[in-house]
Write a protein that holds these residues in place. Sequence first.
Motif, PDB file in Angstrom:
ATOM      1  N   MET A 211       0.913  -1.621   0.129  1.00  0.00           N
ATOM      2  CA  MET A 211      -0.053   0.178  -0.054  1.00  0.00           C
ATOM      3  C   MET A 211       0.645   1.272  -0.044  1.00  0.00           C
ATOM      4  O   MET A 211       1.586   1.595   0.746  1.00  0.00           O
ATOM      5  N   ALA A 212       0.164   2.165  -0.587  1.00  0.00           N
ATOM      6  CA  ALA A 212       1.192   3.860  -0.773  1.00  0.00           C
ATOM      7  C   ALA A 212       0.348   4.036   0.244  1.00  0.00           C
ATOM      8  O   ALA A 212      -0.490   4.572  -0.186  1.00  0.00           O
ATOM      9  N   ILE A 213       1.588   4.966   1.014  1.00  0.00           N
ATOM     10  CA  ILE A 213       0.739   6.010   1.582  1.00  0.00           C
ATOM     11  C   ILE A 213       1.505   6.677   1.557  1.00  0.00           C
ATOM     12  O   ILE A 213       2.792   7.439   1.646  1.00  0.00           O
ATOM     13  N   VAL A 214       0.557   7.962   0.968  1.00  0.00           N
ATOM     14  CA  VAL A 214       1.467   9.843   0.886  1.00  0.00           C
ATOM     15  C   VAL A 214       0.811  10.466   1.108  1.00  0.00           C
ATOM     16  O   VAL A 214       0.692  10.782   2.336  1.00  0.00           O
ATOM     17  N   LYS A 215       1.999  11.086   2.179  1.00  0.00           N
ATOM     18  CA  LYS A 215       1.956  12.756   3.025  1.00  0.00           C
ATOM     19  C   LYS A 215       2.566  14.309   2.243  1.00  0.00           C
ATOM     20  O   LYS A 215       3.599  13.887   1.708  1.00  0.00           O
ATOM     21  N   GLU A 216       1.251  14.815   2.005  1.00  0.00           N
ATOM     22  CA  GLU A 216       2.054  16.157   1.823  1.00  0.00           C
ATOM     23  C   GLU A 216       1.613  17.009   3.336  1.00  0.00           C
ATOM     24  O   GLU A 216       1.094  17.111   4.489  1.00  0.00           O
ATOM     25  N   HIS A 217       2.933  17.487   3.050  1.00  0.00           N
ATOM     26  CA  HIS A 217       3.573  18.291   4.341  1.00  0.00           C
ATOM     27  C   HIS A 217       3.348  20.192   3.438  1.00  0.00           C
ATOM     28  O   HIS A 217       3.772  20.577   2.846  1.00  0.00           O
ATOM     29  N   VAL A 218       2.277  20.798   4.588  1.00  0.00           N
ATOM     30  CA  VAL A 218       1.878  22.053   4.324  1.00  0.00           C
ATOM     31  C   VAL A 218       2.244  23.114   5.054  1.00  0.00           C
ATOM     32  O   VAL A 218       1.829  23.046   6.612  1.00  0.00           O
ATOM     33  N   ALA A 219       2.134  24.518   4.903  1.00  0.00           N
ATOM     34  CA  ALA A 219       1.787  25.614   5.866  1.00  0.00           C
ATOM     35  C   ALA A 219       1.080  26.215   5.408  1.00  0.00           C
ATOM     36  O   ALA A 219       1.556  26.871   4.119  1.00  0.00           O
ATOM     37  N   LEU A 220       0.431  26.262   7.484  1.00  0.00           N
ATOM     38  CA  LEU A 220      -0.583  27.976   6.459  1.00  0.00           C
ATOM     39  C   LEU A 220      -0.054  28.880   7.413  1.00  0.00           C
ATOM     40  O   LEU A 220       0.375  28.692   9.339  1.00  0.00           O
ATOM     41  N   SER A 221       0.406  30.293   7.183  1.00  0.00           N
ATOM     42  CA  SER A 221       0.612  32.044   7.773  1.00  0.00           C
ATOM     43  C   SER A 221      -0.681  31.876   8.530  1.00  0.00           C
ATOM     44  O   SER A 221      -2.036  32.234   7.440  1.00  0.00           O
ATOM     45  N   VAL A 222       0.075  32.231  10.092  1.00  0.00           N
ATOM     46  CA  VAL A 222      -0.995  32.718  10.784  1.00  0.00           C
ATOM     47  C   VAL A 222      -0.598  33.933  11.185  1.00  0.00           C
ATOM     48  O   VAL A 222       0.244  33.879  12.283  1.00  0.00           O
ATOM     49  N   PRO A 223      -1.359  34.892  10.751  1.00  0.00           N
ATOM     50  CA  PRO A 223      -0.801  36.565  11.852  1.00  0.00           C
ATOM     51  C   PRO A 223      -1.274  36.315  13.067  1.00  0.00           C
ATOM     52  O   PRO A 223      -2.076  35.212  13.308  1.00  0.00           O
ATOM     53  N   LEU A 224      -0.526  37.075  13.773  1.00  0.00           N
ATOM     54  CA  LEU A 224      -0.605  37.329  15.337  1.00  0.00           C
ATOM     55  C   LEU A 224      -2.573  36.986  16.235  1.00  0.00           C
ATOM     56  O   LEU A 224      -2.399  36.317  16.912  1.00  0.00           O
ATOM     57  N   THR A 225      -2.868  37.991  14.785  1.00  0.00           N
ATOM     58  CA  THR A 225      -4.361  38.341  15.532  1.00  0.00           C
ATOM     59  C   THR A 225      -5.056  37.611  15.337  1.00  0.00           C
ATOM     60  O   THR A 225      -6.327  36.647  16.017  1.00  0.00           O
ATOM     61  N   GLN A 226      -4.902  36.925  14.276  1.00  0.00           N
ATOM     62  CA  GLN A 226      -5.783  35.012  14.618  1.00  0.00           C
ATOM     63  C   GLN A 226      -5.573  34.446  14.686  1.00  0.00           C
ATOM     64  O   GLN A 226      -5.685  33.310  15.421  1.00  0.00           O
ATOM     65  N   LEU A 227      -4.007  33.913  15.379  1.00  0.00           N
ATOM     66  CA  LEU A 227      -4.403  33.166  16.593  1.00  0.00           C
ATOM     67  C   LEU A 227      -4.294  33.327  17.654  1.00  0.00           C
ATOM     68  O   LEU A 227      -4.837  32.993  18.877  1.00  0.00           O
ATOM     69  N   LYS A 228      -4.334  34.434  18.303  1.00  0.00           N
ATOM     70  CA  LYS A 228      -5.206  34.725  19.405  1.00  0.00           C
ATOM     71  C   LYS A 228      -6.673  34.542  19.449  1.00  0.00           C
ATOM     72  O   LYS A 228      -6.858  34.397  20.446  1.00  0.00           O
ATOM     73  N   LYS A 229      -7.358  34.383  18.017  1.00  0.00           N
ATOM     74  CA  LYS A 229      -8.796  33.917  18.040  1.00  0.00           C
ATOM     75  C   LYS A 229      -9.058  32.207  18.383  1.00  0.00           C
ATOM     76  O   LYS A 229      -9.332  32.494  18.756  1.00  0.00           O
ATOM     77  N   MET A 230      -7.853  32.246  17.266  1.00  0.00           N
ATOM     78  CA  MET A 230      -7.735  30.568  17.407  1.00  0.00           C
ATOM     79  C   MET A 230      -7.499  30.018  18.844  1.00  0.00           C
ATOM     80  O   MET A 230      -7.773  28.566  19.113  1.00  0.00           O
ATOM     81  N   ALA A 231      -6.634  30.863  19.937  1.00  0.00           N
ATOM     82  CA  ALA A 231      -6.529  30.659  21.325  1.00  0.00           C
ATOM     83  C   ALA A 231      -7.417  30.334  22.564  1.00  0.00           C
ATOM     84  O   ALA A 231      -7.513  30.346  23.198  1.00  0.00           O
ATOM     85  N   SER A 232      -8.558  31.497  21.423  1.00  0.00           N
ATOM     86  CA  SER A 232     -10.208  31.324  22.519  1.00  0.00           C
ATOM     87  C   SER A 232     -10.951  30.493  22.133  1.00  0.00           C
ATOM     88  O   SER A 232     -11.849  30.112  22.798  1.00  0.00           O
ATOM     89  N   GLN A 233     -11.049  29.356  21.288  1.00  0.00           N
ATOM     90  CA  GLN A 233     -11.567  28.125  20.992  1.00  0.00           C
ATOM     91  C   GLN A 233     -11.240  27.305  19.927  1.00  0.00           C
ATOM     92  O   GLN A 233     -10.386  27.660  19.914  1.00  0.00           O
ATOM     93  N   ASP A 234     -11.762  25.773  19.780  1.00  0.00           N
ATOM     94  CA  ASP A 234     -11.397  24.849  19.414  1.00  0.00           C
ATOM     95  C   ASP A 234     -11.894  25.591  18.507  1.00  0.00           C
ATOM     96  O   ASP A 234     -12.814  26.270  17.871  1.00  0.00           O
TER      97      ASP A 234
END
Length: 184
Positions: free
Chosen positions: A129-152
């Motif tokens: 079986m072939a397992i394909v792994k894709e590696h990506v990064a999302l740029s997260v501004p500090l203001t967006q990280l703050k929102k993400m820190a307040s809830q799942d």
Amino acid sequence: MKKIFLGVLTSLLILGLSGCVGASYDIAPSSKEEVSQNITVNYDKFKKQTWISTPSYLIRDGFTDTFPVVASYRALYKDNKLEFIQLYLKISGTEWAFFNQAVGEDGYSFEFLKIDKDVNVISGGGQAMAIVKEHVALSVPLTQLKKMASQDYEIKIYGKRREGIFNMPKIISAAFFQKLQSIN
């Protein structure tokens, strides 16, 4: 019928073991304190830069989750100035998805960076079986990280052949946000 059952069982075992072999991630943490204790800060005095990162965590929604991802945060400071924050993702599947876009539950469109692609072939019991792994990064501004820190926070990843939703736990985002705040 017995051969089909054994073939399916073997395939399931291979898939299960492929997630364990060479795994370099932790199971999602149970507390913000646990995350905080494992955040690393590496300063390079020659380049005058600091990398801050969380461990890689397996993010999944129960045993039957069809879109588990391995996620970690990383940030770069140069000359005591925040250069960027990224949410680094490793997404596995049985075929290429060609991921190219990510949108948060609040409609925020993340800047999308393709990092790497990898294929592993797992074999055993006459099956491969072939397992394909894709590696990506999302740029997260500090203001967006703050929102993400307040809830799942749900993020939907789009690709040419596949898409999926994962839920970034607030305890990881909150611990990382708190660490970044303590550096300034």
